[in-house]
Design an enzyme around this catalytic site. Structure first.
Site, mmCIF file in Angstrom:
data_model
loop_
_atom_site.group_PDB
_atom_site.id
_atom_site.type_symbol
_atom_site.label_atom_id
_atom_site.label_comp_id
_atom_site.label_asym_id
_atom_site.label_seq_id
_atom_site.Cartn_x
_atom_site.Cartn_y
_atom_site.Cartn_z
ATOM 1 N N GLU A 205 -12.226 -4.703 -5.405
ATOM 2 C CA GLU A 205 -12.720 -3.320 -5.207
ATOM 3 C C GLU A 205 -11.934 -2.311 -6.064
ATOM 4 O OE1 GLU A 205 -11.914 -5.273 -2.434
ATOM 5 O OE2 GLU A 205 -13.932 -5.629 -1.640
ATOM 6 N N ASN A 206 -10.711 -2.683 -6.492
ATOM 7 C CA ASN A 206 -9.876 -1.738 -7.256
ATOM 8 C C ASN A 206 -10.471 -1.365 -8.621
ATOM 9 O OD1 ASN A 206 -6.686 -3.022 -6.013
ATOM 10 N ND2 ASN A 206 -7.915 -1.307 -5.275
ATOM 11 N N ASP B 262 0.832 -1.201 0.000
ATOM 12 C CA ASP B 262 0.000 0.000 0.000
ATOM 13 C C ASP B 262 0.869 1.254 0.000
ATOM 14 O OD1 ASP B 262 -2.297 1.476 0.004
ATOM 15 O OD2 ASP B 262 -2.739 1.193 2.126
ATOM 16 N N GLY B 263 0.338 2.324 -0.592
ATOM 17 C CA GLY B 263 0.998 3.627 -0.508
ATOM 18 C C GLY B 263 1.627 4.110 -1.802
ATOM 19 N N TRP C 251 2.961 7.934 -2.428
ATOM 20 C CA TRP C 251 4.397 8.063 -2.755
ATOM 21 C C TRP C 251 4.570 8.917 -4.001
ATOM 22 C CZ3 TRP C 251 7.679 6.793 -6.773
ATOM 23 C CH2 TRP C 251 9.045 6.709 -6.468
HETATM 24 C C1 FPP Z 1 -1.917 0.092 -3.430
HETATM 25 O O1 FPP Z 1 -1.419 1.419 -3.342
HETATM 26 C C2 FPP Z 1 -1.316 -0.617 -4.563
HETATM 27 C C3 FPP Z 1 -2.020 -1.213 -5.568
HETATM 28 C C4 FPP Z 1 -3.493 -1.215 -5.635
HETATM 29 C C5 FPP Z 1 -1.343 -1.876 -6.698
HETATM 30 C C6 FPP Z 1 -0.058 -2.555 -6.385
HETATM 31 C C7 FPP Z 1 0.588 -3.000 -7.641
HETATM 32 C C8 FPP Z 1 1.908 -2.953 -7.891
HETATM 33 C C9 FPP Z 1 2.931 -2.502 -6.931
HETATM 34 C C10 FPP Z 1 2.397 -3.482 -9.186
HETATM 35 C C11 FPP Z 1 2.909 -4.839 -8.869
HETATM 36 C C12 FPP Z 1 3.209 -5.609 -10.024
HETATM 37 C C13 FPP Z 1 3.389 -6.959 -9.936
HETATM 38 C C14 FPP Z 1 3.721 -7.719 -11.138
HETATM 39 C C15 FPP Z 1 3.188 -7.678 -8.672
HETATM 40 P P1 FPP Z 1 -2.461 2.616 -3.449
HETATM 41 O O2 FPP Z 1 -2.659 2.944 -4.875
HETATM 42 O O3 FPP Z 1 -3.731 2.244 -2.734
HETATM 43 O O4 FPP Z 1 -1.719 3.758 -2.698
HETATM 44 P P2 FPP Z 1 -2.405 4.953 -1.852
HETATM 45 O O5 FPP Z 1 -3.071 4.297 -0.671
HETATM 46 O O6 FPP Z 1 -1.237 5.801 -1.446
HETATM 47 O O7 FPP Z 1 -3.362 5.661 -2.740
#
Ligand code: FPP
Length: 246
Positions: A68-69, A21-22, A26
């Protein structure tokens, strides 16, 4: 000195699950679009995978896309799907070099064709690897998995495989996405949020939970070692009292 040197390699978790998460926050901190955060998050995935090899961790499950995404802005969903296709395609050679087997949990039917196909190809190409199992949770949520399991069990009862009163934990586990994989002993969530967000709710019944303020793209191998070191300081009692454990 690396924290790795303080870790007892004989007492590492066999299975680690991570809520990455994050990424969005970031990216925002750098004045960039959210997608830049997800792209940068891929490097953290590589780091953590290498860390699992160092520790001898057998299973790493990553929450890459929840059911949910889909409700996020279309631009972000499309960007994430493209990133997954590209990353999976680009990483196959390295996965094979490091003897990593790719698996997935979640409902693949709703994924774009390109993503489903790339995932299937990569799973086949890495199927013989045995060092680490990298399990991507894609279009996954624990409630979806549990409802799915209940449907399978109901259908088994209808077909007379067993009766409703005989339903056991074993039947339930067999109806989950990955019945043959041990439950995670350690669950990590980055970004300072203290939630489980519908991830592996059945499987983490006895997992140790580790939360860190680090945002996912900043999470390094050393942060993984820190989490495992912390895990090794915990007493896992499984409902017993301390004295019963010795
Ligand atoms: C949550 O951060 C992250 C995700 C929903 C996606 C994670 C995906 C990756 C890191 C790509 C990985 C790729 C592979 C092949 C495993 P957020 O968007 O909710 O962050 P926020 O809470 O700061 O908005």
């Amino acid at each position: 000195m690396s924290k790795l040197e303080s870790i007892d390699l004989n007492k590492c978790p066999e299975h680690i699950a991570i809520i990455m998460d994050g990424n969005g926050r970031w990216a925002k901190k750098q004045g960039e679009m959210r997608l830049f955060g997800h792209t940068s998050g891929v490097e953290a995935v590589r780091e953590v995978l290498k860390g699992c090899v160092d520790l001898g961790v057998k299973y790493l499950t990553l929450y890459a896309f929840s059911t949910e995404n889909w409700n996020r802005p279309k631009e972000e969903v499309d960007g994430l799907m493209n990133l997954l296709v590209e990353t999976i395609a680009n990483e196959v050679t390295e996965l094979n070099e490091n003897e990593v087997r790719l698996l997935s949990i979640g409902d693949p039917n709703q994924l774009p064709d390109a993503c489903r196909m790339e995932l299937e190809k990569a799973k086949q190409k890495t199927a013989k690897n045995t060092k680490v199992n990298l399990i991507l949770a894609l279009n996954y949520s624990a409630r979806w998995e549990i409802i799915n399991a209940v449907k399978k069990i109901a259908s088994n009862v209808e077909e007379g495989e067993y009766t409703a009163k005989d339903i056991s934990e074993e039947h339930f586990v067999n109806a989950l996405c990955m019945p043959n994989i041990p439950d995670p002993e350690l669950m990590i969530r980055t970004s300072g949020e203290y939630r489980l967000s519908n991830f592996l709710l059945w499987q983490i019944a006895y997992a140790e939970l580790y939360f860190t303020d680090k945002l996912w793209p900043d999470f390094s191998k050393e942060d993984l070692f820190e989490a495992v070191y912390d895990y090794q300081s915990r007493e896992r009692r499984f409902g017993l009292v301390s004295e019963q454990l010795t």
